[in-house]
Motif scaffolding. Structure first.
Motif, PDB file in Angstrom:
ATOM      1  N   PRO A  38       0.833  -1.202   0.000  1.00  0.00           N
ATOM      2  CA  PRO A  38       0.000   0.000   0.000  1.00  0.00           C
ATOM      3  C   PRO A  38       0.872   1.259   0.000  1.00  0.00           C
ATOM      4  O   PRO A  38       2.037   1.229   0.408  1.00  0.00           O
ATOM      5  CB  PRO A  38      -0.791  -0.093   1.308  1.00  0.00           C
ATOM      6  CG  PRO A  38      -0.586  -1.468   1.824  1.00  0.00           C
ATOM      7  CD  PRO A  38       0.631  -2.033   1.178  1.00  0.00           C
ATOM      8  N   ALA A  39       0.312   2.351  -0.443  1.00  0.00           N
ATOM      9  CA  ALA A  39       1.064   3.610  -0.538  1.00  0.00           C
ATOM     10  C   ALA A  39       1.633   4.042   0.808  1.00  0.00           C
ATOM     11  O   ALA A  39       2.716   4.633   0.865  1.00  0.00           O
ATOM     12  CB  ALA A  39       0.170   4.698  -1.114  1.00  0.00           C
ATOM     13  N   ASP A  40       0.936   3.732   1.890  1.00  0.00           N
ATOM     14  CA  ASP A  40       1.387   4.172   3.209  1.00  0.00           C
ATOM     15  C   ASP A  40       2.207   3.110   3.952  1.00  0.00           C
ATOM     16  O   ASP A  40       2.441   3.215   5.144  1.00  0.00           O
ATOM     17  CB  ASP A  40       0.195   4.593   4.068  1.00  0.00           C
ATOM     18  CG  ASP A  40      -0.781   3.461   4.320  1.00  0.00           C
ATOM     19  OD1 ASP A  40      -0.719   2.433   3.599  1.00  0.00           O
ATOM     20  OD2 ASP A  40      -1.623   3.596   5.227  1.00  0.00           O
ATOM     21  N   ALA A  41       2.685   2.098   3.229  1.00  0.00           N
ATOM     22  CA  ALA A  41       3.436   1.006   3.857  1.00  0.00           C
ATOM     23  C   ALA A  41       4.788   1.485   4.374  1.00  0.00           C
ATOM     24  O   ALA A  41       5.441   2.342   3.766  1.00  0.00           O
ATOM     25  CB  ALA A  41       3.646  -0.128   2.865  1.00  0.00           C
ATOM     26  N   CYS A  42       5.203   0.902   5.485  1.00  0.00           N
ATOM     27  CA  CYS A  42       6.519   1.216   6.040  1.00  0.00           C
ATOM     28  C   CYS A  42       7.613   0.547   5.201  1.00  0.00           C
ATOM     29  O   CYS A  42       7.350  -0.293   4.345  1.00  0.00           O
ATOM     30  CB  CYS A  42       6.600   0.754   7.491  1.00  0.00           C
ATOM     31  SG  CYS A  42       6.604  -1.044   7.697  1.00  0.00           S
ATOM     32  N   ASN A  43       8.856   0.910   5.485  1.00  0.00           N
ATOM     33  CA  ASN A  43       9.978   0.357   4.722  1.00  0.00           C
ATOM     34  C   ASN A  43      10.111  -1.152   4.881  1.00  0.00           C
ATOM     35  O   ASN A  43      10.493  -1.846   3.936  1.00  0.00           O
ATOM     36  CB  ASN A  43      11.280   1.056   5.119  1.00  0.00           C
ATOM     37  CG  ASN A  43      11.339   2.459   4.581  1.00  0.00           C
ATOM     38  OD1 ASN A  43      10.683   2.792   3.598  1.00  0.00           O
ATOM     39  ND2 ASN A  43      12.134   3.307   5.230  1.00  0.00           N
ATOM     40  N   TYR A  45       7.677  -3.317   5.364  1.00  0.00           N
ATOM     41  CA  TYR A  45       6.603  -3.879   4.541  1.00  0.00           C
ATOM     42  C   TYR A  45       7.036  -3.862   3.070  1.00  0.00           C
ATOM     43  O   TYR A  45       6.887  -4.855   2.346  1.00  0.00           O
ATOM     44  CB  TYR A  45       5.350  -3.023   4.740  1.00  0.00           C
ATOM     45  CG  TYR A  45       4.027  -3.656   4.397  1.00  0.00           C
ATOM     46  CD1 TYR A  45       3.764  -4.152   3.138  1.00  0.00           C
ATOM     47  CD2 TYR A  45       3.007  -3.694   5.337  1.00  0.00           C
ATOM     48  CE1 TYR A  45       2.530  -4.684   2.814  1.00  0.00           C
ATOM     49  CE2 TYR A  45       1.767  -4.232   5.026  1.00  0.00           C
ATOM     50  CZ  TYR A  45       1.533  -4.717   3.757  1.00  0.00           C
ATOM     51  OH  TYR A  45       0.316  -5.243   3.449  1.00  0.00           O
ATOM     52  N   ARG A  46       7.587  -2.730   2.616  1.00  0.00           N
ATOM     53  CA  ARG A  46       8.045  -2.602   1.232  1.00  0.00           C
ATOM     54  C   ARG A  46       9.171  -3.591   0.924  1.00  0.00           C
ATOM     55  O   ARG A  46       9.193  -4.224  -0.127  1.00  0.00           O
ATOM     56  CB  ARG A  46       8.517  -1.174   0.958  1.00  0.00           C
ATOM     57  CG  ARG A  46       7.402  -0.169   0.959  1.00  0.00           C
ATOM     58  CD  ARG A  46       7.932   1.252   0.697  1.00  0.00           C
ATOM     59  NE  ARG A  46       6.856   2.187   0.829  1.00  0.00           N
ATOM     60  CZ  ARG A  46       5.908   2.388  -0.074  1.00  0.00           C
ATOM     61  NH1 ARG A  46       5.934   1.700  -1.186  1.00  0.00           N
ATOM     62  NH2 ARG A  46       4.945   3.262   0.135  1.00  0.00           N
TER      63      ARG A  46
END
Length: 82
Positions: A38-43, A45-46
């Motif tokens: 998602p656009a608001d994912a933390c690093n 998560y990415r």
């Protein structure tokens, strides 16, 4: 040897590859379809999703090489030596 022919182990590994592909497709679906965080994912998560994409690419390469290069060559060699 343990097997009369390499055909049986090859077929077992091909079935394993099919199952792994299905499991990975399920994981991809659970991630939203393309391992896109998602656009608001933390690093973290990415990074996790990026590693899942890398894993998928590596697995597809592994399966391709075995199913389309190694296994046919092994079967051909066995026929030649047979």
């Amino acid at each position: 040897g343990m097997f009369a022919t390499v055909l049986h182990p090859v077929r077992v590994m091909e079935e394993d590859h099919h199952e792994a592909g299905q499991l990975l497709a399920r994981l991809r679906d659970l991630s939203g379809g393309n391992f896109e965080p998602p656009a608001d994912a933390c690093n973290t998560y990415r990074a996790c999703f990026a590693e899942l994409r890398r894993f998928e690419d590596d697995l597809h390469r592994h399966i391709h090489l075995e199913n389309n290069v190694l296994f046919p060559r092994a079967l051909d060699l066995e026929r030649t030596l047979g």
